[in-house]
Structure formats: structure tokens, C-alpha cells
Design a protein around this motif. Structure first.
Motif, PDB file in Angstrom:
ATOM      1  N   LEU A 185       0.822  -1.198   0.000  1.00 37.59           N
ATOM      2  CA  LEU A 185       0.000   0.000   0.000  1.00 37.59           C
ATOM      3  C   LEU A 185       0.865   1.261   0.000  1.00 37.59           C
ATOM      4  CD1 LEU A 185      -2.881   1.034   0.178  1.00 37.59           C
ATOM      5  CD2 LEU A 185      -2.682   0.922   2.648  1.00 37.59           C
ATOM      6  N   TYR A 186       0.744   2.056  -1.036  1.00 39.49           N
ATOM      7  CA  TYR A 186       1.458   3.323  -1.109  1.00 39.49           C
ATOM      8  C   TYR A 186       0.634   4.372  -0.395  1.00 39.49           C
ATOM      9  CZ  TYR A 186       3.833   7.440  -2.825  1.00 39.49           C
ATOM     10  OH  TYR A 186       4.522   8.625  -2.895  1.00 39.49           O
ATOM     11  N   ARG A 187       1.238   5.024   0.550  1.00 42.26           N
ATOM     12  CA  ARG A 187       0.598   6.128   1.263  1.00 42.26           C
ATOM     13  C   ARG A 187       1.590   7.275   1.289  1.00 42.26           C
ATOM     14  NH1 ARG A 187      -3.690   4.405   5.406  1.00 42.26           N
ATOM     15  NH2 ARG A 187      -3.381   6.563   5.927  1.00 42.26           N
ATOM     16  N   LEU A 188       1.152   8.400   0.818  1.00 44.78           N
ATOM     17  CA  LEU A 188       2.034   9.548   0.660  1.00 44.78           C
ATOM     18  C   LEU A 188       2.829   9.869   1.922  1.00 44.78           C
ATOM     19  CD1 LEU A 188       3.000  11.850  -1.157  1.00 44.78           C
ATOM     20  CD2 LEU A 188       1.062  13.189  -0.339  1.00 44.78           C
ATOM     21  N   PHE A 189       2.187   9.757   3.083  1.00 44.29           N
ATOM     22  CA  PHE A 189       2.869  10.151   4.311  1.00 44.29           C
ATOM     23  C   PHE A 189       3.424   8.990   5.126  1.00 44.29           C
ATOM     24  CE2 PHE A 189       0.558  13.998   3.355  1.00 44.29           C
ATOM     25  CZ  PHE A 189       1.509  14.967   3.627  1.00 44.29           C
ATOM     26  N   ILE A 218      14.706  13.231   7.084  1.00 45.61           N
ATOM     27  CA  ILE A 218      13.996  12.974   5.828  1.00 45.61           C
ATOM     28  C   ILE A 218      12.817  12.041   6.073  1.00 45.61           C
ATOM     29  CG2 ILE A 218      14.177  11.932   3.534  1.00 45.61           C
ATOM     30  CD1 ILE A 218      17.154  12.802   3.564  1.00 45.61           C
ATOM     31  N   THR A 219      13.072  10.930   6.748  1.00 46.09           N
ATOM     32  CA  THR A 219      11.999   9.948   6.952  1.00 46.09           C
ATOM     33  C   THR A 219      10.936  10.434   7.926  1.00 46.09           C
ATOM     34  OG1 THR A 219      13.335   8.814   8.629  1.00 46.09           O
ATOM     35  CG2 THR A 219      13.435   7.964   6.369  1.00 46.09           C
ATOM     36  N   ASP A 220      11.278  11.342   8.841  1.00 45.89           N
ATOM     37  CA  ASP A 220      10.306  11.841   9.821  1.00 45.89           C
ATOM     38  C   ASP A 220       9.502  13.042   9.332  1.00 45.89           C
ATOM     39  OD1 ASP A 220      11.259   9.894  11.496  1.00 45.89           O
ATOM     40  OD2 ASP A 220      12.400  11.266  12.782  1.00 45.89           O
ATOM     41  N   LEU A 221       9.883  13.606   8.215  1.00 47.30           N
ATOM     42  CA  LEU A 221       9.198  14.809   7.715  1.00 47.30           C
ATOM     43  C   LEU A 221       7.697  14.612   7.513  1.00 47.30           C
ATOM     44  CD1 LEU A 221       9.518  17.739   6.897  1.00 47.30           C
ATOM     45  CD2 LEU A 221      10.072  16.969   4.588  1.00 47.30           C
ATOM     46  N   PRO A 222       7.254  13.509   6.915  1.00 45.99           N
ATOM     47  CA  PRO A 222       5.806  13.342   6.749  1.00 45.99           C
ATOM     48  C   PRO A 222       5.035  13.362   8.073  1.00 45.99           C
ATOM     49  CG  PRO A 222       6.964  11.811   5.337  1.00 45.99           C
ATOM     50  CD  PRO A 222       7.985  12.432   6.232  1.00 45.99           C
ATOM     51  N   SER A 223       5.548  12.697   9.098  1.00 43.32           N
ATOM     52  CA  SER A 223       4.831  12.704  10.381  1.00 43.32           C
ATOM     53  C   SER A 223       4.852  14.092  11.010  1.00 43.32           C
ATOM     54  CB  SER A 223       5.387  11.660  11.342  1.00 43.32           C
ATOM     55  OG  SER A 223       6.741  11.903  11.610  1.00 43.32           O
ATOM     56  N   GLU A 224       5.916  14.847  10.760  1.00 43.47           N
ATOM     57  CA  GLU A 224       5.955  16.230  11.234  1.00 43.47           C
ATOM     58  C   GLU A 224       4.862  17.060  10.564  1.00 43.47           C
ATOM     59  OE1 GLU A 224       9.769  18.155  11.192  1.00 43.47           O
ATOM     60  OE2 GLU A 224      10.775  16.273  11.749  1.00 43.47           O
ATOM     61  N   VAL A 225       4.696  16.866   9.265  1.00 37.42           N
ATOM     62  CA  VAL A 225       3.649  17.590   8.530  1.00 37.42           C
ATOM     63  C   VAL A 225       2.271  17.197   9.053  1.00 37.42           C
ATOM     64  CG1 VAL A 225       2.532  17.872   6.279  1.00 37.42           C
ATOM     65  CG2 VAL A 225       5.029  17.919   6.456  1.00 37.42           C
ATOM     66  N   LEU A 226       2.046  15.897   9.244  1.00 37.59           N
ATOM     67  CA  LEU A 226       0.734  15.434   9.719  1.00 37.59           C
ATOM     68  C   LEU A 226       0.425  15.882  11.134  1.00 37.59           C
ATOM     69  CD1 LEU A 226       0.570  11.828   8.254  1.00 37.59           C
ATOM     70  CD2 LEU A 226      -0.700  13.853   7.517  1.00 37.59           C
ATOM     71  N   GLN A 258      -3.491  17.807   9.730  1.00 42.58           N
ATOM     72  CA  GLN A 258      -4.707  17.148  10.218  1.00 42.58           C
ATOM     73  C   GLN A 258      -5.888  17.394   9.285  1.00 42.58           C
ATOM     74  OE1 GLN A 258      -4.910  14.994  12.960  1.00 42.58           O
ATOM     75  NE2 GLN A 258      -2.727  15.157  12.554  1.00 42.58           N
ATOM     76  N   ILE A 259      -5.927  18.560   8.680  1.00 45.48           N
ATOM     77  CA  ILE A 259      -6.985  18.869   7.707  1.00 45.48           C
ATOM     78  C   ILE A 259      -6.738  18.090   6.409  1.00 45.48           C
ATOM     79  CG2 ILE A 259      -7.907  20.696   6.210  1.00 45.48           C
ATOM     80  CD1 ILE A 259      -7.293  22.644   8.564  1.00 45.48           C
ATOM     81  N   ASP A 270      -6.114  10.383   2.404  1.00 46.00           N
ATOM     82  CA  ASP A 270      -6.550   9.004   2.620  1.00 46.00           C
ATOM     83  C   ASP A 270      -7.598   8.559   1.606  1.00 46.00           C
ATOM     84  OD1 ASP A 270      -4.832   8.538   4.683  1.00 46.00           O
ATOM     85  OD2 ASP A 270      -6.316   8.817   6.273  1.00 46.00           O
ATOM     86  N   SER A 271      -8.292   9.497   1.009  1.00 48.58           N
ATOM     87  CA  SER A 271      -9.350   9.138   0.064  1.00 48.58           C
ATOM     88  C   SER A 271      -8.856   9.031  -1.377  1.00 48.58           C
ATOM     89  CB  SER A 271     -10.477  10.168   0.130  1.00 48.58           C
ATOM     90  OG  SER A 271     -10.048  11.408  -0.393  1.00 48.58           O
ATOM     91  N   ILE A 272      -7.617   9.400  -1.627  1.00 50.22           N
ATOM     92  CA  ILE A 272      -7.070   9.380  -2.984  1.00 50.22           C
ATOM     93  C   ILE A 272      -6.677   7.961  -3.374  1.00 50.22           C
ATOM     94  CG2 ILE A 272      -5.148  10.149  -4.431  1.00 50.22           C
ATOM     95  CD1 ILE A 272      -5.135  12.736  -2.814  1.00 50.22           C
ATOM     96  N   HIS A 273      -7.031   7.568  -4.596  1.00 56.78           N
ATOM     97  CA  HIS A 273      -6.631   6.281  -5.147  1.00 56.78           C
ATOM     98  C   HIS A 273      -5.473   6.502  -6.103  1.00 56.78           C
ATOM     99  CE1 HIS A 273     -10.108   4.109  -3.585  1.00 56.78           C
ATOM    100  NE2 HIS A 273     -10.782   5.199  -3.836  1.00 56.78           N
ATOM    101  N   ILE A 274      -4.456   5.680  -5.994  1.00 62.06           N
ATOM    102  CA  ILE A 274      -3.272   5.810  -6.834  1.00 62.06           C
ATOM    103  C   ILE A 274      -3.205   4.615  -7.767  1.00 62.06           C
ATOM    104  CG2 ILE A 274      -0.754   5.922  -6.826  1.00 62.06           C
ATOM    105  CD1 ILE A 274      -1.053   7.100  -3.956  1.00 62.06           C
ATOM    106  N   SER A 275      -2.926   4.880  -9.026  1.00 60.26           N
ATOM    107  CA  SER A 275      -2.805   3.802 -10.000  1.00 60.26           C
ATOM    108  C   SER A 275      -1.348   3.716 -10.454  1.00 60.26           C
ATOM    109  CB  SER A 275      -3.712   4.073 -11.196  1.00 60.26           C
ATOM    110  OG  SER A 275      -3.607   3.045 -12.124  1.00 60.26           O
TER     111      SER A 275
END
Length: 101
Positions: free
Chosen positions: A35-39, A63-71, A77-78, A84-89
Motif C-alpha cells: 500500500l502506497y501512502r504519501l505520508f 527525511i523519513t520523519d518529515l511526513p509525520s511532522e507535517v501530519l 490534520q486537515i 486518505d481518500s485518494i486512489h493511486i494507480s
């Protein structure tokens, strides 16, 4: 051509060019199917695993912690439910849902 802002030296590898291709490609195939998840599971996940395979060292945590910092920010949070609702092909035509299955 893009030029990186920073280059982080992770060390040398004992893996030869002839043998490095198969494990790296196998890891890439495995990651693409997961499962690919952007964050949570993104290109940095792949890069980190390849770096560990080749050098035994991880890419820097800044580098690896940046996504959790953003979230952890109000904006993150917004943004989270939208992402989470985006589908990736990915290449190969498999549809990957933005949610854990």
C-alpha cells in the motif's frame, strides 16, 4: 536537470554492480505492491530500504520523519482525510486504495 540541495553520504557498499540489480528490483516490486501512502509509505521508504541493503545505513531521520511532522500540524490534520481518500494507480494497472486493507 534538477540539482539536489544536499547530498548525504551513506558510505560504501560491498555489493557488486552485477548482483545489486536483482535484490533492489525485487524490493521495488514488493514495495510497489504494498500500500502506497504519501505520508507513511512513500519513495523515502524505498530509498531507505535500498540504502540499508547497499550500505547498512538508513537515510537521515530528518527525511523519513518529515511526513509525520507535517501530519502533526493543524494543516496536516486537515489534509489527512483528503489524502486518505485518494486512489493511486501505479504502473502495471493495479489500483491501490489510499486506505489500509
Amino acid at each position: 536537470m534538477l540539482v539536489p540541495d544536499t547530498v548525504v553520504e551513506l558510505g560504501n557498499t560491498e555489493v557488486t554492480e552485477e548482483t545489486s540489480g536483482l535484490p533492489v528490483l525485487a524490493r521495488r516490486q514488493h514495495i510497489q505492491r504494498r500500500l502506497y501512502r504519501l505520508f507513511e509509505h512513500n519513495c523515502n521508504t524505498f530509498t531507505n530500504e535500498v540504502a540499508q541493503f547497499l550500505t547498512g545505513r538508513k537515510i537521515p531521520s530528518y527525511i523519513t520523519d518529515l511526513p509525520s511532522e507535517v501530519l502533526s500540524t493543524p494543516f496536516g490534520q486537515i489534509l489527512r482525510p483528503i489524502l486518505d481518500s485518494i486512489h493511486i494507480s501505479p504502473p502495471g494497472g493495479n489500483i491501490i486504495n489510499g486506505r489500509h486493507s
